[in-house]
Design a protein around this motif. Structure first.
Motif, PDB file in Angstrom:
ATOM      1  N   ALA A 116      14.021 -12.767 -41.991  1.00 28.61           N
ATOM      2  CA  ALA A 116      13.873 -13.173 -40.581  1.00 28.61           C
ATOM      3  C   ALA A 116      14.568 -14.493 -40.290  1.00 28.61           C
ATOM      4  CB  ALA A 116      12.387 -13.283 -40.224  1.00 28.61           C
ATOM      5  N   GLY A 117      14.616 -15.401 -41.290  1.00 30.93           N
ATOM      6  CA  GLY A 117      15.106 -16.759 -41.016  1.00 30.93           C
ATOM      7  C   GLY A 117      14.071 -17.531 -40.207  1.00 30.93           C
ATOM      8  N   ASN A 118      14.353 -18.795 -39.919  1.00 32.28           N
ATOM      9  CA  ASN A 118      13.458 -19.639 -39.112  1.00 32.28           C
ATOM     10  C   ASN A 118      12.019 -19.661 -39.612  1.00 32.28           C
ATOM     11  OD1 ASN A 118      15.406 -20.504 -37.279  1.00 32.28           O
ATOM     12  ND2 ASN A 118      15.171 -18.636 -36.043  1.00 32.28           N
ATOM     13  N   GLY A 119      11.834 -19.502 -40.902  1.00 28.88           N
ATOM     14  CA  GLY A 119      10.481 -19.603 -41.458  1.00 28.88           C
ATOM     15  C   GLY A 119       9.658 -18.324 -41.370  1.00 28.88           C
ATOM     16  N   GLY A 120      10.176 -17.293 -40.726  1.00 21.26           N
ATOM     17  CA  GLY A 120       9.431 -16.031 -40.627  1.00 21.26           C
ATOM     18  C   GLY A 120       9.653 -15.385 -39.272  1.00 21.26           C
ATOM     19  N   PRO A 121       9.275 -14.126 -39.122  1.00 24.79           N
ATOM     20  CA  PRO A 121       9.543 -13.411 -37.867  1.00 24.79           C
ATOM     21  C   PRO A 121       8.576 -13.799 -36.748  1.00 24.79           C
ATOM     22  CG  PRO A 121       8.454 -11.975 -39.443  1.00 24.79           C
ATOM     23  CD  PRO A 121       8.639 -13.295 -40.141  1.00 24.79           C
ATOM     24  N   ASP A 122       9.065 -13.726 -35.539  1.00 21.35           N
ATOM     25  CA  ASP A 122       8.202 -14.012 -34.377  1.00 21.35           C
ATOM     26  C   ASP A 122       7.058 -13.001 -34.289  1.00 21.35           C
ATOM     27  OD1 ASP A 122       9.888 -16.132 -33.479  1.00 21.35           O
ATOM     28  OD2 ASP A 122      11.303 -14.626 -32.720  1.00 21.35           O
ATOM     29  N   TYR A 123       7.341 -11.771 -34.690  1.00 15.37           N
ATOM     30  CA  TYR A 123       6.325 -10.708 -34.626  1.00 15.37           C
ATOM     31  C   TYR A 123       6.362  -9.902 -35.923  1.00 15.37           C
ATOM     32  CZ  TYR A 123       6.213 -11.635 -29.641  1.00 15.37           C
ATOM     33  OH  TYR A 123       6.081 -12.242 -28.425  1.00 15.37           O
ATOM     34  N   VAL A 124       5.196  -9.566 -36.442  1.00  9.17           N
ATOM     35  CA  VAL A 124       5.097  -8.603 -37.538  1.00  9.17           C
ATOM     36  C   VAL A 124       4.134  -7.507 -37.099  1.00  9.17           C
ATOM     37  CG1 VAL A 124       4.553  -8.198 -39.962  1.00  9.17           C
ATOM     38  CG2 VAL A 124       5.351 -10.448 -39.249  1.00  9.17           C
ATOM     39  N   PHE A 125       4.578  -6.263 -37.171  1.00  8.28           N
ATOM     40  CA  PHE A 125       3.694  -5.143 -36.852  1.00  8.28           C
ATOM     41  C   PHE A 125       3.290  -4.448 -38.148  1.00  8.28           C
ATOM     42  CE2 PHE A 125       6.041  -6.012 -33.035  1.00  8.28           C
ATOM     43  CZ  PHE A 125       5.048  -5.960 -32.067  1.00  8.28           C
ATOM     44  N   GLU A 126       1.999  -4.255 -38.325  1.00  9.04           N
ATOM     45  CA  GLU A 126       1.483  -3.523 -39.489  1.00  9.04           C
ATOM     46  C   GLU A 126       1.126  -2.128 -39.010  1.00  9.04           C
ATOM     47  OE1 GLU A 126      -1.154  -2.054 -42.706  1.00  9.04           O
ATOM     48  OE2 GLU A 126      -1.325  -1.940 -40.542  1.00  9.04           O
ATOM     49  N   ALA A 127       1.795  -1.121 -39.564  1.00  9.29           N
ATOM     50  CA  ALA A 127       1.610   0.251 -39.079  1.00  9.29           C
ATOM     51  C   ALA A 127       1.152   1.173 -40.203  1.00  9.29           C
ATOM     52  CB  ALA A 127       2.913   0.760 -38.444  1.00  9.29           C
ATOM     53  N   ILE A 128       0.240   0.679 -41.017  1.00 12.07           N
ATOM     54  CA  ILE A 128      -0.314   1.514 -42.095  1.00 12.07           C
ATOM     55  C   ILE A 128      -1.844   1.544 -41.991  1.00 12.07           C
ATOM     56  CG2 ILE A 128      -0.346   1.982 -44.575  1.00 12.07           C
ATOM     57  CD1 ILE A 128       2.009  -0.057 -44.798  1.00 12.07           C
ATOM     58  N   GLY A 129      -2.443   0.339 -41.970  1.00  7.56           N
ATOM     59  CA  GLY A 129      -3.899   0.274 -41.928  1.00  7.56           C
ATOM     60  C   GLY A 129      -4.521  -0.008 -43.281  1.00  7.56           C
ATOM     61  N   LEU A 130      -3.827  -0.809 -44.105  1.00 10.85           N
ATOM     62  CA  LEU A 130      -4.363  -1.209 -45.404  1.00 10.85           C
ATOM     63  C   LEU A 130      -4.654  -2.706 -45.384  1.00 10.85           C
ATOM     64  CD1 LEU A 130      -1.828   0.561 -47.825  1.00 10.85           C
ATOM     65  CD2 LEU A 130      -4.180   1.277 -47.295  1.00 10.85           C
ATOM     66  N   PRO A 131      -5.804  -3.127 -45.927  1.00  6.66           N
ATOM     67  CA  PRO A 131      -6.090  -4.563 -45.970  1.00  6.66           C
ATOM     68  C   PRO A 131      -4.957  -5.358 -46.611  1.00  6.66           C
ATOM     69  CG  PRO A 131      -8.047  -3.320 -46.560  1.00  6.66           C
ATOM     70  CD  PRO A 131      -6.929  -2.318 -46.423  1.00  6.66           C
ATOM     71  N   GLN A 132      -4.329  -4.797 -47.659  1.00  7.68           N
ATOM     72  CA  GLN A 132      -3.262  -5.520 -48.346  1.00  7.68           C
ATOM     73  C   GLN A 132      -2.080  -5.799 -47.411  1.00  7.68           C
ATOM     74  OE1 GLN A 132      -0.666  -3.295 -50.883  1.00  7.68           O
ATOM     75  NE2 GLN A 132      -0.522  -4.926 -52.419  1.00  7.68           N
ATOM     76  N   THR A 133      -1.645  -4.792 -46.671  1.00  4.31           N
ATOM     77  CA  THR A 133      -0.471  -4.975 -45.814  1.00  4.31           C
ATOM     78  C   THR A 133      -0.822  -5.742 -44.534  1.00  4.31           C
ATOM     79  OG1 THR A 133      -0.831  -2.665 -45.192  1.00  4.31           O
ATOM     80  CG2 THR A 133       0.991  -3.114 -46.682  1.00  4.31           C
ATOM     81  N   ILE A 134      -2.068  -5.656 -44.101  1.00  7.70           N
ATOM     82  CA  ILE A 134      -2.509  -6.488 -42.976  1.00  7.70           C
ATOM     83  C   ILE A 134      -2.427  -7.951 -43.410  1.00  7.70           C
ATOM     84  CG2 ILE A 134      -4.536  -7.142 -41.593  1.00  7.70           C
ATOM     85  CD1 ILE A 134      -5.303  -4.098 -41.649  1.00  7.70           C
ATOM     86  N   GLY A 135      -2.852  -8.209 -44.625  1.00  8.38           N
ATOM     87  CA  GLY A 135      -2.752  -9.569 -45.175  1.00  8.38           C
ATOM     88  C   GLY A 135      -1.311 -10.041 -45.238  1.00  8.38           C
ATOM     89  N   GLN A 136      -0.415  -9.144 -45.616  1.00 12.12           N
ATOM     90  CA  GLN A 136       1.015  -9.508 -45.688  1.00 12.12           C
ATOM     91  C   GLN A 136       1.550  -9.852 -44.293  1.00 12.12           C
ATOM     92  OE1 GLN A 136       2.565  -5.930 -47.401  1.00 12.12           O
ATOM     93  NE2 GLN A 136       1.878  -6.423 -49.467  1.00 12.12           N
ATOM     94  N   ALA A 137       1.164  -9.036 -43.305  1.00 14.95           N
ATOM     95  CA  ALA A 137       1.655  -9.256 -41.933  1.00 14.95           C
ATOM     96  C   ALA A 137       1.250 -10.638 -41.450  1.00 14.95           C
ATOM     97  CB  ALA A 137       1.095  -8.176 -40.996  1.00 14.95           C
ATOM     98  N   ILE A 138       0.017 -11.003 -41.737  1.00 12.97           N
ATOM     99  CA  ILE A 138      -0.495 -12.296 -41.284  1.00 12.97           C
ATOM    100  C   ILE A 138       0.159 -13.438 -42.070  1.00 12.97           C
ATOM    101  CG2 ILE A 138      -2.591 -13.712 -41.217  1.00 12.97           C
ATOM    102  CD1 ILE A 138      -4.129 -11.033 -40.642  1.00 12.97           C
TER     103      ILE A 138
END
Ligand code: APR
Ligand code: ZN
Length: 374
Positions: A252-274
């Protein structure tokens, strides 16, 4: 009264069974739809596998399209013969949320009871046992009676499979980006999980004019398809996910993306999105977890860095407005939803389709119904 074939779930965790059911005529405010196409969405799999409790027996399926063949009292007969996409959340139009224009969180939708507005069903077994219909539309059946508010007319020229996908996956993903998060042009967007919903988030990000779109999945074929749909960067997630957060930030650059969408529904990937968010960033949670599952995050950076987490249900869809809009974008070539369909199957192949979906091997599988309705 007519006979239909339908995929019926008796109890979560057990295989669905193809049954012959009796379908009643539509009652007041209802329409009978001959199904032409039904998508197999991960939410069906959640129900099939017992992650979400649903009463049975119930006709499966909540993503579908068809042709109106019969109308009940109070519905204009001009609707007969129209191609419709079905919404799985027919709004009551009377509750506070409907009045506020937030139909996707209607509190009195017949869908909550998996039946018609009066609480009864139009589907029965030959012995007279009532059979519920998932979210009041139970699309995995050759025909179905649905609330008229669930049947949204399509403009001419929409393929049946595309109309079906507009009914769930496309609206959920595209709407999360365009409506719930309202991503501005030039923003950077990451999408974690590239099933029918996540790939629709990618298409939504293209429409929004995102400057970078980072596609993340454990499956390389999905990443490839996301690239064809307009993703500009990718992260091939390791099985333990260890490379995801840094991979997204770097892409993404700039330290990270302006938006991250999590489209699975797993606690692990929700944690990654945040965790991938820079200050000011927004995590859009689109995937639905199993009931009762928790995700954790450290609040300090949220306050300190003005970050946000937003939940997006059904892409904030107002079906009567948004379904024709998405269909129009398809016709303009701006929303190539047909590209999501990687397999067309028969109703009898449903369990095999669930196996593929469970393994993450399918983008969108669509059940095509015999035009004779048999
Ligand atoms: N990391 C990255 N990608 C993953 C991971 C992981 N740990 N686990 C699964 N995936 C990928 C799969 O490879 C697949 O491409 O996530 C994708 C999920 O796609 P589908 O199973 O097709 O799900 P979909 O129908 O798109 O629904 C996604 O939205 O509406 C909800 O209930 C639905 O929670 C589900 C979500
Ligand atoms: Zn769905």
């Amino acid at each position: 009264m007519r006979e239909i074939s339908a995929a019926v779930l008796i109890e979560g965790g057990r295989s669905t069974v193809l049954e012959t059911l009796l379908l009643d005529d539509p009652g007041p405010g209802e329409v009978l739809v001959r199904m032409t196409a039904a998508g197999v969405c991960h939410s069906d799999l959640h129900v099939r596998d017992g992650h979400w409790e649903r009463p049975g027996p119930i006709v499966m399926g909540h993503e579908g399209a068809g042709i109106i063949e019969q109308v009940g009292a109070g519905i204009d007969r001009a609707a007969i013969g129209r191609q419709v996409a079905l919404t799985w959340y027919a709004p009551c139009l009377r509750c506070r949320n409907c009045q506020l224009g937030r139909q996707w969180i209607c509190t009195a939708s017949p869908a909550l009871g998996h039946a018609m507005a009066d609480g009864t069903t139009r589907t029965t077994r030959p012995d007279g046992t009532p059979v519920l219909t998932y979210l009041s539309i139970g699309t995995m059946a050759t025909a179905q009676v649905v609330p008229a508010a669930a049947a949204i007319p399509m403009p001419d020229g929409i393929p049946d499979g595309v109309a079906a996908l507009i009914g769930c996956g496309v609206s959920t993903g595209v709407g999360a980006v365009l409506k719930t998060a309202d991503v501005p042009a030039g923003a950077t967007v990451a999408v974690i999980g590239l099933g029918g919903v996540g790939l629709s988030c990618v298409m939504g990000a293209v429409i929004a004019g995102a400057s970078r779109i980072i596609a993340v999945d454990v499956n390389r074929d999905k990443i490839e398809l996301a690239g064809q749909l307009g993703a500009t960067h990718w992260v091939h997630a390791a099985a333990d996910g260890a490379n995801v957060v840094d991979g997204i930030r770097t892409a993404a650059g700039n330290g990270g993306p302006d938006y991250v969408f999590e489209a699975i529904g797993l606690p692990q990937t929700i944690g990654q999105a945040i965790a991938a968010l820079p200050p000011g960033g927004t995590a859009g949670l689109v995937g639905l977890t199993k009931y009762g599952e928790m995700a954790t995050f450290e609040p300090f950076p949220f306050v300190d860095g003005g970050r946000r987490i937003i939940g997006s249900n059904y892409g904030s869809a107002v079906a009567g407005i948004d379904f024709p809009r998405y269909a129009g974008m398809f016709l303009q070539g701006r929303l190539p939803a047909d590209r999501l369909i990687d397999r067309t199957i028969g109703l009898e192949d449903l369990e095999d389709a669930f196996d593929r979906l469970r393994e993450g091997r399918a983008a969108r599988q669509v059940i095509a119904f015999d035009p004779t309705g048999s």
